[in-house]
Design a protein around this motif. Structure first.
Motif, PDB file in Angstrom:
ATOM      1  N   ASN A   1       0.805  -1.216   0.000  1.00  0.00           N
ATOM      2  CA  ASN A   1       0.000   0.000   0.000  1.00  0.00           C
ATOM      3  C   ASN A   1       0.843   1.273   0.000  1.00  0.00           C
ATOM      4  OD1 ASN A   1      -2.375  -1.530   0.118  1.00  0.00           O
ATOM      5  ND2 ASN A   1      -2.255  -1.673   2.366  1.00  0.00           N
ATOM      6  N   GLU A   2       2.143   1.127  -0.191  1.00  0.00           N
ATOM      7  CA  GLU A   2       3.014   2.302  -0.192  1.00  0.00           C
ATOM      8  C   GLU A   2       2.850   3.080  -1.497  1.00  0.00           C
ATOM      9  OE1 GLU A   2       6.993   1.219   0.525  1.00  0.00           O
ATOM     10  OE2 GLU A   2       6.609   0.247   2.445  1.00  0.00           O
ATOM     11  N   LYS A   3       2.621   4.375  -1.353  1.00  0.00           N
ATOM     12  CA  LYS A   3       2.462   5.222  -2.535  1.00  0.00           C
ATOM     13  C   LYS A   3       3.808   5.819  -2.916  1.00  0.00           C
ATOM     14  CE  LYS A   3      -2.351   6.394  -1.524  1.00  0.00           C
ATOM     15  NZ  LYS A   3      -3.342   7.486  -1.289  1.00  0.00           N
ATOM     16  N   LYS A   4       4.652   4.987  -3.470  1.00  0.00           N
ATOM     17  CA  LYS A   4       5.981   5.395  -3.907  1.00  0.00           C
ATOM     18  C   LYS A   4       6.173   5.050  -5.371  1.00  0.00           C
ATOM     19  CE  LYS A   4       8.464   4.892   0.486  1.00  0.00           C
ATOM     20  NZ  LYS A   4       9.610   4.208   1.150  1.00  0.00           N
ATOM     21  N   SER A   5       7.127   5.714  -5.956  1.00  0.00           N
ATOM     22  CA  SER A   5       7.480   5.383  -7.334  1.00  0.00           C
ATOM     23  C   SER A   5       8.120   3.994  -7.376  1.00  0.00           C
ATOM     24  CB  SER A   5       8.458   6.425  -7.898  1.00  0.00           C
ATOM     25  OG  SER A   5       8.890   6.045  -9.181  1.00  0.00           O
ATOM     26  N   LEU A   6       7.940   3.309  -8.494  1.00  0.00           N
ATOM     27  CA  LEU A   6       8.452   1.948  -8.615  1.00  0.00           C
ATOM     28  C   LEU A   6       9.967   1.915  -8.514  1.00  0.00           C
ATOM     29  CD1 LEU A   6       7.673  -1.012  -9.169  1.00  0.00           C
ATOM     30  CD2 LEU A   6       7.989  -0.548 -11.603  1.00  0.00           C
TER      31      LEU A   6
ATOM     32  N   LYS B   1      11.348   2.131  -4.835  1.00  0.00           N
ATOM     33  CA  LYS B   1      11.071   1.001  -3.950  1.00  0.00           C
ATOM     34  C   LYS B   1      12.265   0.058  -3.910  1.00  0.00           C
ATOM     35  CE  LYS B   1       6.025   0.864  -4.431  1.00  0.00           C
ATOM     36  NZ  LYS B   1       4.873   0.032  -4.850  1.00  0.00           N
ATOM     37  N   GLU B   2      12.573  -0.417  -2.731  1.00  0.00           N
ATOM     38  CA  GLU B   2      13.677  -1.367  -2.592  1.00  0.00           C
ATOM     39  C   GLU B   2      13.253  -2.758  -3.038  1.00  0.00           C
ATOM     40  OE1 GLU B   2      16.788  -2.985   0.841  1.00  0.00           O
ATOM     41  OE2 GLU B   2      15.280  -1.447   1.302  1.00  0.00           O
ATOM     42  N   ASN B   3      12.035  -3.170  -2.667  1.00  0.00           N
ATOM     43  CA  ASN B   3      11.480  -4.460  -3.087  1.00  0.00           C
ATOM     44  C   ASN B   3      10.395  -4.190  -4.123  1.00  0.00           C
ATOM     45  OD1 ASN B   3      13.136  -5.748  -1.167  1.00  0.00           O
ATOM     46  ND2 ASN B   3      11.594  -5.444   0.430  1.00  0.00           N
ATOM     47  N   ARG B   4      10.745  -4.400  -5.386  1.00  0.00           N
ATOM     48  CA  ARG B   4       9.815  -4.053  -6.470  1.00  0.00           C
ATOM     49  C   ARG B   4       9.047  -5.256  -6.996  1.00  0.00           C
ATOM     50  NH1 ARG B   4      14.270  -0.443  -7.889  1.00  0.00           N
ATOM     51  NH2 ARG B   4      15.215  -2.045  -9.213  1.00  0.00           N
TER      52      ARG B   4
END
Length: 291
Positions: free
Chosen positions: A199-204, A207-210
């Motif tokens: 549910n994290e609203k971060k850019s792909l 992200k560390e775990n994509r």
């Protein structure tokens, strides 16, 4: 007498530590350095651009590329081949023209020698037993057709020692920029990564775990060996391949029969300095210091 310090100068022996330290300071000896994480590309990055792939494709040897980047590479190599082929055909045509010109010059020389011989009504008995070269008494550079054979010494291409290098026909095969093996666009397989559900609203990219395994949902990273299933392009872990897929050789998502060639192991390559989990130490060869 024992030494009390590592850098003591009282010893009469040139120790290995002193030799190594002096070599490092003087610029001699092989310089080795352990490469960190920043020097190794991520498993989901293109092997050419070293950037995360937007449309990933994989070769049959297991190297991952961005579709746009690898297609641009193939087109560039094809254009380069076309240019080299035109140069080869041009040089070959020129070589054929030079060969015909040389044959015509030899024929013209024989005709001129024959005409000169026939014009002489009275021949000298001494010259009758000599060859045509020996029978020639003129020492002029322009006599007997030598004006056309005489090279211009001020033009480099006309000097006697200058010879045109024979060009070889260019190879039309396109090779992989990483493995060096033949590469065709039809052999590239589309890769489908399974995104991690969070549910994290971060850019792909941030992200560390994509991505995760399509079957076991294990997180994928450089330390996890991965493979691509050829029929669908799904990325799974090698642990999943060994424990699940190779038991009955059935695709766990589509129930499709698989073969050994349908499992493509992904190469976890680094940059030009290292390869992941194979050689993480960069070496620079320098002159050796003599003790």
């Amino acid at each position: 007498m024992t030494r009390h310090a590592r850098n003591s100068t009282a010893g009469a022996v040139y120790t290995y530590h002193e030799k190594k330290k002096d070599a490092q300071a003087s610029g001699y000896g092989t310089n080795a350095k352990r490469l960190g994480k920043d020097s190794v590309k991520d498993f989901d990055c293109c092997s050419l651009s070293l950037q995360p792939c937007r449309n990933p494709v994989i070769s049959k040897d297991g190297y991952l590329f961005d579709k746009e980047v690898i297609y641009q590479y193939i087109i560039t190599k094809k254009n380069e081949y076309s240019r080299k082929l035109k140069q080869y055909e041009k040089s070959k045509k020129k070589e054929e023209e030079d060969c015909i010109k040389k044959q015509m010059e030899e024929t013209e020389k024989k005709v001129s020698l024959f005409v000169k011989k026939e014009d002489n009504i009275v021949t000298s008995p001494l010259n009758s037993f000599k060859s045509e070269e020996e029978a020639s008494t003129s020492i002029s550079n322009m006599a007997e057709g030598r004006d056309k054979l005489l090279p211009s010494f001020w033009i480099p291409s006309k000097t006697p020692s200058a010879e045109n290098t024979k060009k070889e026909k260019p190879d039309s095969t396109i090779y992989c920029p990483v493995s060096g093996k033949p590469l065709k666009s039809k052999d590239l397989i589309d890769v489908k990564f399974t995104l991690v559900k969070d549910n994290e609203k971060k850019s792909l990219i941030t992200k560390e775990n994509r991505y995760m395994c399509a079957v076991t949902h294990d997180i994928l990273n450089n330390s996890v060996p991965c493979a691509v299933l050829r029929p669908t392009g799904d990325v799974v872990t090698m642990e999943c391949v060994e424990k699940i897929i190779k038991k009955d050789w059935i695709h766990p998502l589509t129930n499709q029969k698989l073969k050994e060639k349908d499992i493509i192991v992904m190469q976890r390559g680094g940059t030009g300095y290292a390869q992941t989990n194979e050689n993480l130490e960069g070496k620079e060869a320098r002159p050796a210091i003599q003790a």
